[in-house]
Design a protein around this motif. Structure first.
Motif, PDB file in Angstrom:
ATOM      1  N   GLY A  72       0.743  -1.189  -0.072  1.00  0.00           N
ATOM      2  CA  GLY A  72       0.194   0.063  -0.156  1.00  0.00           C
ATOM      3  C   GLY A  72       0.676   1.339   0.028  1.00  0.00           C
ATOM      4  N   ILE A  73       2.078   1.092  -0.054  1.00  0.00           N
ATOM      5  CA  ILE A  73       3.074   2.284   0.038  1.00  0.00           C
ATOM      6  C   ILE A  73       2.525   3.194  -1.081  1.00  0.00           C
ATOM      7  CG2 ILE A  73       5.289   1.570  -0.920  1.00  0.00           C
ATOM      8  CD1 ILE A  73       6.431   2.916   1.625  1.00  0.00           C
ATOM      9  N   SER A  74       2.422   2.723  -2.306  1.00  0.00           N
ATOM     10  CA  SER A  74       2.613   3.605  -3.466  1.00  0.00           C
ATOM     11  C   SER A  74       1.171   4.417  -3.295  1.00  0.00           C
ATOM     12  CB  SER A  74       2.367   2.940  -4.650  1.00  0.00           C
ATOM     13  OG  SER A  74       1.392   1.707  -4.637  1.00  0.00           O
ATOM     14  N   GLU A  78       0.720   8.463  -3.113  1.00  0.00           N
ATOM     15  CA  GLU A  78       0.092   9.208  -4.147  1.00  0.00           C
ATOM     16  C   GLU A  78      -0.803  10.073  -3.460  1.00  0.00           C
ATOM     17  OE1 GLU A  78      -0.634   9.373  -7.946  1.00  0.00           O
ATOM     18  OE2 GLU A  78      -0.778   7.466  -7.781  1.00  0.00           O
ATOM     19  N   LYS A  79      -1.293   9.871  -2.330  1.00  0.00           N
ATOM     20  CA  LYS A  79      -2.441  10.617  -1.445  1.00  0.00           C
ATOM     21  C   LYS A  79      -1.231  11.710  -0.671  1.00  0.00           C
ATOM     22  CE  LYS A  79      -6.163   7.518  -0.083  1.00  0.00           C
ATOM     23  NZ  LYS A  79      -6.856   7.366   0.733  1.00  0.00           N
ATOM     24  N   CYS A  80      -0.311  11.640  -0.377  1.00  0.00           N
ATOM     25  CA  CYS A  80       0.628  12.651   0.374  1.00  0.00           C
ATOM     26  C   CYS A  80       1.559  13.324  -0.936  1.00  0.00           C
ATOM     27  CB  CYS A  80       1.494  11.968   1.192  1.00  0.00           C
ATOM     28  SG  CYS A  80       0.613  10.939   2.668  1.00  0.00           S
ATOM     29  N   SER A  81       0.872  14.356  -1.358  1.00  0.00           N
ATOM     30  CA  SER A  81       1.287  14.979  -2.503  1.00  0.00           C
ATOM     31  C   SER A  81       2.772  15.732  -2.303  1.00  0.00           C
ATOM     32  CB  SER A  81       0.233  15.837  -3.240  1.00  0.00           C
ATOM     33  OG  SER A  81      -0.087  16.872  -2.086  1.00  0.00           O
ATOM     34  N   GLN A  82       3.077  15.975  -1.084  1.00  0.00           N
ATOM     35  CA  GLN A  82       4.196  16.684  -0.505  1.00  0.00           C
ATOM     36  C   GLN A  82       5.358  16.187  -0.268  1.00  0.00           C
ATOM     37  OE1 GLN A  82       4.000  20.418  -1.424  1.00  0.00           O
ATOM     38  NE2 GLN A  82       2.076  19.519  -2.230  1.00  0.00           N
ATOM     39  N   ALA A  83       5.090  14.646  -0.039  1.00  0.00           N
ATOM     40  CA  ALA A  83       6.049  13.886   0.639  1.00  0.00           C
ATOM     41  C   ALA A  83       7.137  13.400  -0.221  1.00  0.00           C
ATOM     42  CB  ALA A  83       5.326  12.542   1.016  1.00  0.00           C
ATOM     43  N   LYS A  84       8.548  13.767   0.484  1.00  0.00           N
ATOM     44  CA  LYS A  84       9.579  12.957  -0.580  1.00  0.00           C
ATOM     45  C   LYS A  84       9.627  11.533  -0.171  1.00  0.00           C
ATOM     46  CE  LYS A  84      12.243  17.175  -0.947  1.00  0.00           C
ATOM     47  NZ  LYS A  84      13.385  17.663  -0.764  1.00  0.00           N
ATOM     48  N   LEU A  85      10.447  10.778  -1.035  1.00  0.00           N
ATOM     49  CA  LEU A  85      10.699   9.394  -0.541  1.00  0.00           C
ATOM     50  C   LEU A  85      12.061   9.174  -0.233  1.00  0.00           C
ATOM     51  CD1 LEU A  85       9.255   6.374  -0.829  1.00  0.00           C
ATOM     52  CD2 LEU A  85      10.003   6.403  -3.192  1.00  0.00           C
ATOM     53  N   SER A  86      12.284   8.313   0.708  1.00  0.00           N
ATOM     54  CA  SER A  86      13.566   7.801   1.258  1.00  0.00           C
ATOM     55  C   SER A  86      13.682   6.380   1.236  1.00  0.00           C
ATOM     56  CB  SER A  86      13.946   8.424   2.546  1.00  0.00           C
ATOM     57  OG  SER A  86      15.321   8.034   3.002  1.00  0.00           O
ATOM     58  N   CYS A 122       6.193   3.491  -6.595  1.00  0.00           N
ATOM     59  CA  CYS A 122       6.467   4.714  -5.815  1.00  0.00           C
ATOM     60  C   CYS A 122       7.342   5.453  -6.856  1.00  0.00           C
ATOM     61  CB  CYS A 122       7.233   4.358  -4.345  1.00  0.00           C
ATOM     62  SG  CYS A 122       6.115   3.805  -3.323  1.00  0.00           S
ATOM     63  N   ILE A 123       8.604   4.868  -7.433  1.00  0.00           N
ATOM     64  CA  ILE A 123       9.511   5.511  -8.079  1.00  0.00           C
ATOM     65  C   ILE A 123       8.871   6.131  -9.309  1.00  0.00           C
ATOM     66  CG2 ILE A 123      11.378   5.087  -9.762  1.00  0.00           C
ATOM     67  CD1 ILE A 123      12.254   4.085  -7.069  1.00  0.00           C
ATOM     68  N   ASP A 124       7.855   5.635 -10.082  1.00  0.00           N
ATOM     69  CA  ASP A 124       6.931   6.179 -11.092  1.00  0.00           C
ATOM     70  C   ASP A 124       6.334   7.467 -10.531  1.00  0.00           C
ATOM     71  OD1 ASP A 124       5.763   3.194 -12.637  1.00  0.00           O
ATOM     72  OD2 ASP A 124       7.829   4.370 -12.907  1.00  0.00           O
ATOM     73  N   ILE A 125       5.886   7.381  -9.348  1.00  0.00           N
ATOM     74  CA  ILE A 125       5.194   8.614  -8.798  1.00  0.00           C
ATOM     75  C   ILE A 125       5.948   9.750  -8.692  1.00  0.00           C
ATOM     76  CG2 ILE A 125       4.095   9.639  -6.853  1.00  0.00           C
ATOM     77  CD1 ILE A 125       2.752   6.800  -6.530  1.00  0.00           C
ATOM     78  N   ASP A 127       9.074  10.226 -10.143  1.00  0.00           N
ATOM     79  CA  ASP A 127       9.703  10.658 -11.377  1.00  0.00           C
ATOM     80  C   ASP A 127       8.502  11.676 -12.163  1.00  0.00           C
ATOM     81  OD1 ASP A 127       9.858   9.186 -14.689  1.00  0.00           O
ATOM     82  OD2 ASP A 127      11.076  10.854 -13.839  1.00  0.00           O
ATOM     83  N   GLU A 128       7.130  11.269 -12.041  1.00  0.00           N
ATOM     84  CA  GLU A 128       6.141  12.065 -12.522  1.00  0.00           C
ATOM     85  C   GLU A 128       6.042  13.604 -11.607  1.00  0.00           C
ATOM     86  OE1 GLU A 128       2.270   9.981 -12.315  1.00  0.00           O
ATOM     87  OE2 GLU A 128       3.281   8.410 -13.467  1.00  0.00           O
ATOM     88  N   ARG A 129       6.428  13.555 -10.685  1.00  0.00           N
ATOM     89  CA  ARG A 129       6.324  14.729  -9.777  1.00  0.00           C
ATOM     90  C   ARG A 129       7.471  15.567  -9.964  1.00  0.00           C
ATOM     91  NH1 ARG A 129       4.018  12.378  -3.709  1.00  0.00           N
ATOM     92  NH2 ARG A 129       2.051  11.948  -4.311  1.00  0.00           N
ATOM     93  N   ASN A 130       8.732  15.021 -10.583  1.00  0.00           N
ATOM     94  CA  ASN A 130       9.730  15.645 -10.565  1.00  0.00           C
ATOM     95  C   ASN A 130      10.433  15.888  -9.277  1.00  0.00           C
ATOM     96  OD1 ASN A 130      11.957  16.339 -12.358  1.00  0.00           O
ATOM     97  ND2 ASN A 130      11.361  18.468 -12.385  1.00  0.00           N
ATOM     98  N   SER A 131      10.012  15.061  -8.418  1.00  0.00           N
ATOM     99  CA  SER A 131      10.469  15.340  -7.078  1.00  0.00           C
ATOM    100  C   SER A 131      11.961  14.379  -6.695  1.00  0.00           C
ATOM    101  CB  SER A 131       9.532  14.593  -5.929  1.00  0.00           C
ATOM    102  OG  SER A 131       9.796  14.755  -4.636  1.00  0.00           O
ATOM    103  N   SER A 132      12.507  14.568  -5.484  1.00  0.00           N
ATOM    104  CA  SER A 132      13.763  13.948  -5.269  1.00  0.00           C
ATOM    105  C   SER A 132      13.700  12.824  -4.593  1.00  0.00           C
ATOM    106  CB  SER A 132      14.758  15.130  -4.278  1.00  0.00           C
ATOM    107  OG  SER A 132      14.787  15.925  -5.017  1.00  0.00           O
ATOM    108  N   LEU A 133      14.313  11.820  -4.717  1.00  0.00           N
ATOM    109  CA  LEU A 133      14.560  10.442  -3.682  1.00  0.00           C
ATOM    110  C   LEU A 133      15.696  10.874  -2.667  1.00  0.00           C
ATOM    111  CD1 LEU A 133      14.739   8.040  -6.487  1.00  0.00           C
ATOM    112  CD2 LEU A 133      12.956   8.354  -4.798  1.00  0.00           C
ATOM    113  N   ILE A 134      15.604  10.610  -1.601  1.00  0.00           N
ATOM    114  CA  ILE A 134      16.687  10.666  -0.381  1.00  0.00           C
ATOM    115  C   ILE A 134      16.969   9.407  -0.062  1.00  0.00           C
ATOM    116  CG2 ILE A 134      17.071  11.645   1.995  1.00  0.00           C
ATOM    117  CD1 ILE A 134      14.589  13.281   1.810  1.00  0.00           C
TER     118      ILE A 134
END
Lengths: 360, 181
Positions: A72-74, A78-86, A122-125, A127-134
């Motif tokens: 369920g992490i993806s 998806e729901k937490c639009s401001q969250a970064k992923l580590s 999660c990686i796809d999300i 990537d789509e958001r152009n966010s960073s991975l930590i």
């Protein structure tokens, strides 16, 4: 009063997650679990139940890339639009991403054959958001949030550099052994790649042990943390016991050197095989703290209820599939981060319980 | 294939734009452009079970309907199906994690004797291998009721060229675009 919160949700076999409020409504989610009947991530369900705006989730930490740990992490990401992923990544990013992409392709054949479906989504999300991975590695601050006079932090204690170098070699074997579309990678747990976290919340400290094990090699697992950590500044008063309280997850030096006397200690059970934690380990932990809590009791296995004729038939052919039941328990711990003498307030919900065992 | 079977299958997949039927000696193939395909269809009292085989260029999924179900003189009632993944292998047996396909939800763990596997499938036995397990009662034309437990290992062994390209393209894209802190 500035309340911090560390809430552990366990399910008995469908993942676990930790929700952390670092203060001023700055939330972090660690891992994920679901109710298998309805497929809803328990993390966001909990946050929504206490009226948290999911935009306040700053970070989602994935302590392990295997689906069994992060169901369920993806959806949560998806729901937490401001969250970064580590998460912990291999040194060889290229090989790691190839490995993930090939395993992801199994979804075209049989989605359930992929062991990294959630992680890949999660990686796809991201990537789509152009966010960073930590990337989470030993001795790294992955989140730093000013709250009042404090700088509250999430620090990754593992995996070690040595472990991730080993993983680079392991990826090749995984692709060879399990790369075929009709094979699913088994869960390898406990393991040294798991991300353990150290939390600095005001005057207080906590350690979340994930599934980290005690390895033979001194540069891996808990031995490495005890010896080589340089960001743990104080003993912790709360400990999420690693790997469901197993023997492999127990390190005496952690209790001697990194934890206060009688800390709050939390365990999520694992209801497969002989079940975890075993009674011997519960006794051991009970000798170390009188504040030991579990999200649910380890319970005996029963067959799943189904059509009577099918049940009879299964019995007749000597089959008795054991159902891994969904048993949810929630352990909420809150503390005033401004008060150095404050104690954690523990609330037990659903199947969670306090463990009280007589020590011989 | 009889018109009745074709018409029944067509109406069962009424939300699909195009279904192609082809036959071979062993199986009847249905090419379906979408993922959701009924697992169980009753045709003339017979239950057709479907197994997803692979994806190709024109359609996402290729399903096979077992001929013995269609043309055999038996039909199934009260079936229970799982998809299993092998987690442990012992001398005479193996353990598997079972995902319930009949009543999805919680999963199960069970142990199987090696003797339950056909000789053809034994070479496919390995950690992580996927198999389908179905149990049920079948009734023949003459009324004979037989209890059956069938284990079939998934036989796909190779990704298509398209799958390989897609994976490589995705990895290359991610390598160049993902930002790490």
């Amino acid at each position: 009063m500035n309340l911090a919160e560390i809430t552990l949700i366990g399910t008995g076999g469908y993942g676990e997650c930790v929700l952390i409020n670092l203060g001023n409504d700055n939330w972090i989610i660690v891992d994920s679990c679901i109710n298998p009947e309805i497929g809803v991530p328990q993390s966001t369900e909990y946050l929504e139940s206490i009226n948290v705006d999911l935009k306040n989730v700053k970070l989602i930490v994935c302590t392990h890339w295997h689906d069994d740990h992060i169901l369920g992490i993806s959806q949560a990401l998806e729901k937490c639009s401001q969250a970064k992923l580590s998460f912990s990544k291999a040194h060889d990013k290229q090989k790691f991403l190839y490995f993930l992409s090939f395993d992801y392709q199994k979804k075209n054949v049989e989605k359930i054959n992929s062991s990294t479906f959630e992680f890949n989504k999660c990686i796809d999300i991201i990537d789509e958001r152009n966010s960073s991975l930590i990337s989470a590695v030993e001795n790294k601050c992955i989140l730093n949030i000013p709250v009042g006079e404090f700088r509250n932090q999430i620090i990754s204690l593992s995996p070690s550099d040595y472990t991730m170098e080993k993983f680079d070699h392991e990826i090749s074997s995984l692709i060879t052994e399990y790369g075929q579309p009709n094979k699913k990678m088994p869960t390898d747990s406990p393991n040294a790649k798991s991300v353990a976290l150290f939390l600095k919340i005001g005057h207080h400290r906590a350690i979340l042990g994930a599934d980290l094990e005690v390895s033979l090699h001194p540069k891996e697992g808990w031995k490495n943390i005890v010896t080589n950590n340089n960001l743990i500044d104080k003993k912790s008063s709360l400990f999420k016991i690693p790997h469901h309280g197993s023997e492999n997850g127990f390190c005496g030096q952690v209790w001697d050197l990194l934890l206060e006397e009688q800390p709050i200690a939390k365990i999520t059970p694992w209801n497969r095989g002989n079940g975890l934690p075993q009674l011997g380990m519960l006794k051991k932990y009970s000798s170390l703290t009188d504040k030991l809590f579990m999200t649910a009791a380890v319970f005996g296995k029963q067959p799943k209820k189904r059509d009577k004729q099918i049940e009879k038939f299964l019995k007749k052919i000597g089959h008795n599939p054991e159902e891994v039941k969904f048993k949810k328990g929630v352990i909420t711990c809150k503390i005033d981060m401004d008060d150095p003498n404050a104690k954690w307030e523990v609330t037990l919900v659903e199947n969670s319980l306090k463990i009280e065992i007589e020590i011989d | 294939m009889s018109n009745t079977i074709q018409n029944t299958v067509q109406s069962s997949y009424s939300n699909i734009d195009d279904i192609q039927f082809s036959t071979s000696d062993e199986q009847i193939f249905i090419k379906s452009p979408i993922d959701n395909v009924n697992d169980n269809i009753n045709v003339e009292g017979m239950s057709l079970t479907t197994t997803r085989i692979y994806s190709d260029d024109a359609f996402r999924n290729l399903y096979s309907l077992s001929k013995s179900n269609l043309y055999g003189m038996s039909y199934y009632k009260k079936t229970q199906k799982w998809i299993g993944h092998i987690t442990d292998i012992y001398v005479d047996s193996f353990k598997a994690k079972l995902t319930d396909l009949t009543s999805p939800g919680t999963y199960e763990i069970d142990e199987f004797d090696l003797e339950e596997i056909t000789d053809e499938d034994k070479p496919l036995l390995s950690l992580g291998a996927t198999f389908y397990w179905s149990v049920g009662y079948s009734t023949s034309e003459n009324g004979q009721v037989t209890k059956e437990s069938l284990i079939r290992f998934q036989r796909i062994v190779e990704f298509t060229d398209e799958d390989n390209s897609e994976a490589l393209d995705r990895a290359s894209h991610l390598i160049s675009t993902l930002k790490w802190e």
